[in-house]
Design a protein around this motif. Sequence first.
Motif, PDB file in Angstrom:
ATOM      1  N   THR A 148       5.965  -0.806   3.468  1.00  0.00           N
ATOM      2  CA  THR A 148       5.957  -2.212   3.867  1.00  0.00           C
ATOM      3  C   THR A 148       4.858  -2.968   3.137  1.00  0.00           C
ATOM      4  O   THR A 148       5.031  -4.142   2.776  1.00  0.00           O
ATOM      5  CB  THR A 148       5.792  -2.344   5.388  1.00  0.00           C
ATOM      6  N   LYS A 149       3.724  -2.331   2.913  1.00  0.00           N
ATOM      7  CA  LYS A 149       2.647  -2.973   2.142  1.00  0.00           C
ATOM      8  C   LYS A 149       3.159  -3.397   0.773  1.00  0.00           C
ATOM      9  O   LYS A 149       2.941  -4.533   0.333  1.00  0.00           O
ATOM     10  CB  LYS A 149       1.467  -2.014   1.990  1.00  0.00           C
ATOM     11  N   VAL A 150       3.863  -2.499   0.102  1.00  0.00           N
ATOM     12  CA  VAL A 150       4.384  -2.822  -1.229  1.00  0.00           C
ATOM     13  C   VAL A 150       5.437  -3.921  -1.137  1.00  0.00           C
ATOM     14  O   VAL A 150       5.462  -4.848  -1.959  1.00  0.00           O
ATOM     15  CB  VAL A 150       4.968  -1.564  -1.903  1.00  0.00           C
ATOM     16  N   ALA A 151       6.308  -3.847  -0.137  1.00  0.00           N
ATOM     17  CA  ALA A 151       7.345  -4.867   0.026  1.00  0.00           C
ATOM     18  C   ALA A 151       6.722  -6.243   0.239  1.00  0.00           C
ATOM     19  O   ALA A 151       7.191  -7.249  -0.315  1.00  0.00           O
ATOM     20  CB  ALA A 151       8.259  -4.508   1.200  1.00  0.00           C
ATOM     21  N   LEU A 152       5.658  -6.309   1.031  1.00  0.00           N
ATOM     22  CA  LEU A 152       4.988  -7.579   1.277  1.00  0.00           C
ATOM     23  C   LEU A 152       4.284  -8.096   0.021  1.00  0.00           C
ATOM     24  O   LEU A 152       4.219  -9.302  -0.218  1.00  0.00           O
ATOM     25  CB  LEU A 152       3.988  -7.427   2.422  1.00  0.00           C
ATOM     26  N   GLU A 153       3.756  -7.180  -0.776  1.00  0.00           N
ATOM     27  CA  GLU A 153       3.149  -7.576  -2.049  1.00  0.00           C
ATOM     28  C   GLU A 153       4.206  -8.161  -2.976  1.00  0.00           C
ATOM     29  O   GLU A 153       3.997  -9.203  -3.603  1.00  0.00           O
ATOM     30  CB  GLU A 153       2.470  -6.376  -2.704  1.00  0.00           C
ATOM     31  N   LEU A 154       5.339  -7.485  -3.063  1.00  0.00           N
ATOM     32  CA  LEU A 154       6.393  -7.922  -3.972  1.00  0.00           C
ATOM     33  C   LEU A 154       7.020  -9.237  -3.522  1.00  0.00           C
ATOM     34  O   LEU A 154       7.406 -10.065  -4.355  1.00  0.00           O
ATOM     35  CB  LEU A 154       7.469  -6.837  -4.083  1.00  0.00           C
ATOM     36  N   SER A 155       7.130  -9.431  -2.223  1.00  0.00           N
ATOM     37  CA  SER A 155       7.743 -10.657  -1.704  1.00  0.00           C
ATOM     38  C   SER A 155       6.768 -11.824  -1.684  1.00  0.00           C
ATOM     39  O   SER A 155       7.167 -12.977  -1.532  1.00  0.00           O
ATOM     40  CB  SER A 155       8.270 -10.424  -0.281  1.00  0.00           C
ATOM     41  N   ILE A 209      -5.902  -7.287   7.422  1.00  0.00           N
ATOM     42  CA  ILE A 209      -5.225  -5.995   7.483  1.00  0.00           C
ATOM     43  C   ILE A 209      -5.950  -5.006   6.586  1.00  0.00           C
ATOM     44  O   ILE A 209      -6.237  -5.298   5.423  1.00  0.00           O
ATOM     45  CB  ILE A 209      -3.758  -6.087   7.033  1.00  0.00           C
ATOM     46  N   GLU A 210      -6.225  -3.844   7.137  1.00  0.00           N
ATOM     47  CA  GLU A 210      -6.705  -2.709   6.347  1.00  0.00           C
ATOM     48  C   GLU A 210      -5.541  -1.738   6.270  1.00  0.00           C
ATOM     49  O   GLU A 210      -5.070  -1.238   7.289  1.00  0.00           O
ATOM     50  CB  GLU A 210      -7.902  -2.055   7.011  1.00  0.00           C
ATOM     51  N   TRP A 211      -5.063  -1.497   5.064  1.00  0.00           N
ATOM     52  CA  TRP A 211      -3.899  -0.628   4.893  1.00  0.00           C
ATOM     53  C   TRP A 211      -4.354   0.822   4.756  1.00  0.00           C
ATOM     54  O   TRP A 211      -5.217   1.138   3.946  1.00  0.00           O
ATOM     55  CB  TRP A 211      -3.099  -1.039   3.671  1.00  0.00           C
ATOM     56  N   ALA A 212      -3.770   1.685   5.572  1.00  0.00           N
ATOM     57  CA  ALA A 212      -4.088   3.117   5.535  1.00  0.00           C
ATOM     58  C   ALA A 212      -2.938   3.861   4.879  1.00  0.00           C
ATOM     59  O   ALA A 212      -1.771   3.626   5.203  1.00  0.00           O
ATOM     60  CB  ALA A 212      -4.314   3.642   6.953  1.00  0.00           C
ATOM     61  N   ASN A 213      -3.255   4.736   3.964  1.00  0.00           N
ATOM     62  CA  ASN A 213      -2.223   5.527   3.280  1.00  0.00           C
ATOM     63  C   ASN A 213      -1.827   6.707   4.169  1.00  0.00           C
ATOM     64  O   ASN A 213      -2.121   7.867   3.877  1.00  0.00           O
ATOM     65  CB  ASN A 213      -2.740   6.008   1.924  1.00  0.00           C
ATOM     66  N   GLU A 216      11.974  -1.269  -9.125  1.00  0.00           N
ATOM     67  CA  GLU A 216      10.931  -1.308 -10.144  1.00  0.00           C
ATOM     68  C   GLU A 216       9.539  -1.302  -9.529  1.00  0.00           C
ATOM     69  O   GLU A 216       8.654  -0.566  -9.973  1.00  0.00           O
ATOM     70  CB  GLU A 216      11.108  -2.559 -11.018  1.00  0.00           C
ATOM     71  N   GLY A 217       9.346  -2.126  -8.485  1.00  0.00           N
ATOM     72  CA  GLY A 217       8.011  -2.276  -7.925  1.00  0.00           C
ATOM     73  C   GLY A 217       7.571  -1.136  -7.035  1.00  0.00           C
ATOM     74  O   GLY A 217       6.377  -0.811  -6.982  1.00  0.00           O
ATOM     75  N   TYR A 218       8.516  -0.508  -6.331  1.00  0.00           N
ATOM     76  CA  TYR A 218       8.139   0.568  -5.410  1.00  0.00           C
ATOM     77  C   TYR A 218       8.487   1.944  -5.967  1.00  0.00           C
ATOM     78  O   TYR A 218       7.599   2.767  -6.201  1.00  0.00           O
ATOM     79  CB  TYR A 218       8.810   0.378  -4.055  1.00  0.00           C
TER      80      TYR A 218
END
Length: 350
Positions: free
Chosen positions: A57-64, A74-78, A274-276
């Motif tokens: 979801t982090k990547v999806a939000l970055e791409l969108s 938000i602190e994103w945890a892997n 491509e992005g994810y």
Amino acid sequence: MPVSLLRPALAVLLFACLTACAGGDGRDAGEPVLAANAALPASVPKGTKLIIGDPPTKVALELSGEIDTFSFDIEWANISGGPLTSEAFRADALDVGAVADIPPIHATWTGLPVKIVAAKFRKDPLDHPTYELGIAPGVAVKTLADLRGKKIAYSPGQAQGALVLRVLTRAGLTKDDVTLVELPSTADVYPNALASKQVDVAPIGGVNIKRYVTKFGRDGATTVRHGLRDDPAHLYVRTVTLQDPAKAAAIREFVAAWARASQWVYDHPKEWIEGYYVKDQGLSAEDGQYLVDLAGEPEIPADWAPVIARHQETIDILAKETGNEALKAGDLYDLRYQAVAADAIKEGTS
């Protein structure tokens, strides 16, 4: 009591007192507590922060382009998967986790109270299964009835483990009719266990379905579809986190963004591949396309009654096979969030 023994005892007593006073949830005494039946706050106070373990979801939000629009930090945890998420919850190092339907059950059974705040599925789930049963080279399994007597990879507390028990029930078998081999369902563990004939059968998902047959098909490796829904995807949090009014409000905002991100992924397959899959996960564009086709269109229900009913069926099977208490599935869901995700999709398409 000798002084040498008294000092450690006092230290333990002091630590226990401090832990009890703090509530064990990282919140200060005297902070406002949001009751479980209270309406969610309408706005998020300044200075609020969530730690979220949902890498896709982090990547999806970055791409969108939505990742910078939140009203809180938000602190994103892997972190992904039930075991790691529960561990982070217990360490007070995570606020929101993204999992399937089994981790909330397992967390509750192990004394970690949690609540589900979002639910997502796949449209046409039987045509778009999350997992298939990988069959080891040389093993004759063409139907579920053929599972009798086989060695099956099993991961308790995870979706794959629950799927195995549900498949056995569907086949009219119990765990006593097979040999369950406990293995972590991470990375390539299951495909390798199949290839080496450590197990006869294992649920494999994602690109591993394609890769397993491509790599070992010449040796006789196959897959079998199980014919069951295996598509639940949830956001869940510790129950105590929802007692914090600020975090409860922030979670509602994130649930809405999570829903929009899910729809964005479906509506923008090329950008997502491509992005994810390519840039973030290191897969080929071909593998990315396979995964997009496999996932299909998301379904985000506004009514959780059917969701809870299906979850109850899973709980009952797990309780019977594991000896745990049969929980009430409805107790795992915070109905205040029931329509949040669906409303976000509706508003985004209106």
